[in-house]
Design a protein around this motif. Structure first.
Motif, PDB file in Angstrom:
ATOM      1  N   ARG A  21       0.470  -1.411   0.094  1.00 20.66           N
ATOM      2  CA  ARG A  21       0.139   0.109   0.118  1.00 20.66           C
ATOM      3  C   ARG A  21       0.930   1.340   0.246  1.00 20.66           C
ATOM      4  NH1 ARG A  21      -3.815  -0.498   4.355  1.00 20.66           N
ATOM      5  NH2 ARG A  21      -4.621   1.382   3.878  1.00 20.66           N
ATOM      6  N   VAL A  22       2.128   1.368   0.401  1.00 19.14           N
ATOM      7  CA  VAL A  22       2.815   2.827   0.596  1.00 19.14           C
ATOM      8  C   VAL A  22       3.337   2.600  -0.776  1.00 19.14           C
ATOM      9  CG1 VAL A  22       5.747   3.508   1.403  1.00 19.14           C
ATOM     10  CG2 VAL A  22       3.152   2.381   3.249  1.00 19.14           C
ATOM     11  N   LEU A  25       1.838   4.383  -3.283  1.00 11.81           N
ATOM     12  CA  LEU A  25       0.935   6.211  -2.837  1.00 11.81           C
ATOM     13  C   LEU A  25       0.994   6.321  -3.956  1.00 11.81           C
ATOM     14  CD1 LEU A  25       0.909   6.685   0.814  1.00 11.81           C
ATOM     15  CD2 LEU A  25      -1.534   5.370   0.019  1.00 11.81           C
ATOM     16  N   LEU A 113      -2.137   4.876   6.512  1.00 13.80           N
ATOM     17  CA  LEU A 113      -1.475   4.740   5.122  1.00 13.80           C
ATOM     18  C   LEU A 113      -3.403   4.860   4.179  1.00 13.80           C
ATOM     19  CD1 LEU A 113      -0.015   1.286   4.771  1.00 13.80           C
ATOM     20  CD2 LEU A 113      -0.504   3.127   3.637  1.00 13.80           C
ATOM     21  N   MET A 116      -3.443   8.854   3.462  1.00 13.82           N
ATOM     22  CA  MET A 116      -3.022   9.066   2.328  1.00 13.82           C
ATOM     23  C   MET A 116      -3.618   8.540   1.434  1.00 13.82           C
ATOM     24  SD  MET A 116      -0.489  11.064   3.689  1.00 13.82           S
ATOM     25  CE  MET A 116      -0.154  11.552   1.923  1.00 13.82           C
ATOM     26  N   GLU A 117      -3.868   6.940   1.464  1.00 12.88           N
ATOM     27  CA  GLU A 117      -5.009   7.070  -0.194  1.00 12.88           C
ATOM     28  C   GLU A 117      -5.929   8.046   0.153  1.00 12.88           C
ATOM     29  OE1 GLU A 117      -3.860   2.031   0.595  1.00 12.88           O
ATOM     30  OE2 GLU A 117      -5.573   3.259   1.317  1.00 12.88           O
ATOM     31  N   ASP A 121      -3.423  12.532  -4.536  1.00  8.57           N
ATOM     32  CA  ASP A 121      -2.288  12.595  -5.042  1.00  8.57           C
ATOM     33  C   ASP A 121      -2.495  15.002  -4.759  1.00  8.57           C
ATOM     34  OD1 ASP A 121      -4.786  13.275  -7.037  1.00  8.57           O
ATOM     35  OD2 ASP A 121      -3.787  14.002  -8.762  1.00  8.57           O
ATOM     36  N   TYR A 146       7.586   6.710   5.393  1.00  5.15           N
ATOM     37  CA  TYR A 146       7.167   7.245   4.265  1.00  5.15           C
ATOM     38  C   TYR A 146       7.407   8.881   4.264  1.00  5.15           C
ATOM     39  CZ  TYR A 146       3.944   9.132   0.778  1.00  5.15           C
ATOM     40  OH  TYR A 146       3.202   9.493  -0.439  1.00  5.15           O
TER      41      TYR A 146
END
Length: 168
Positions: A21-22, A25, A113, A116-117, A121, A146
């Motif tokens: 997952r990281v 991103l 996580l 950030m998802e 962007d 991260y």
């Protein structure tokens, strides 16, 4: 053989799914020539255990999305992070997160996580942005390894652009 391994703190211990997952991103989008109305923005608010940038921890994350020039209430984010060793501090009076709420919170790596998802962007907006940016950056590094690279803007500095009809 590594010299002085005790000088380097261990990286976060992520399972395979978290590492995947990281890595997935998205990279942050640079600010461009589009109007503010044409862009997606994430307004973030962190609650922390105090104001010490190096010692205190992120306790909760709340965020909403601004899209098409309005807050999109269908896109909201809220997580309380589990902090087993967190002692009661005067900050509880400000944010209202008591020990039971913090103890019942979710795993910090999972919460970060998820956040950030949610951000994707998009650039980030916050009141007292330098503080929130520093605390979020440190939490992401400590929990996920991260490096936050998203644009982080101070709401107070751009409020006149976002709401020109409001008296300042």
């Amino acid at each position: 053989m590594k010299l002085f391994p005790w000088l380097r703190p261990q990286g976060p211990s992520l399972d395979g799914e978290q590492q995947r997952r990281v890595q997935q991103l998205p990279a942050p989008s640079p600010l461009d020539e589009r109007t503010l109305r044409e862009q997606r923005w994430v307004v973030v608010d962190l609650e922390t255990s105090g104001l010490n940038l190096n010692r205190d921890l992120v306790l909760s994350i709340g965020a909403v999305v601004i899209e098409d020039g309005a807050i999109d209430f269908a896109q909201q984010f809220e997580r309380t992070l589990h902090r087993s060793q967190q002692k009661v501090s005067p900050s509880v009076l400000i944010h209202g997160l008591g020990p039971s709420a913090i103890a019942a919170g979710c795993d910090p790596a999972e919460a970060l996580l998820d956040f950030m998802e949610f951000v994707g962007d998009s650039p980030l907006l916050a009141f007292h942005a330098p503080f929130d940016q520093h605390m979020l950056t440190r939490a992401l590094k400590d929990s996920l390894g991260y490096r936050l690279q998203h644009t982080f803007l101070e709401v107070a500095e751009i409020a006149a652009v976002l709401c020109p009809q409001a008296p300042y």
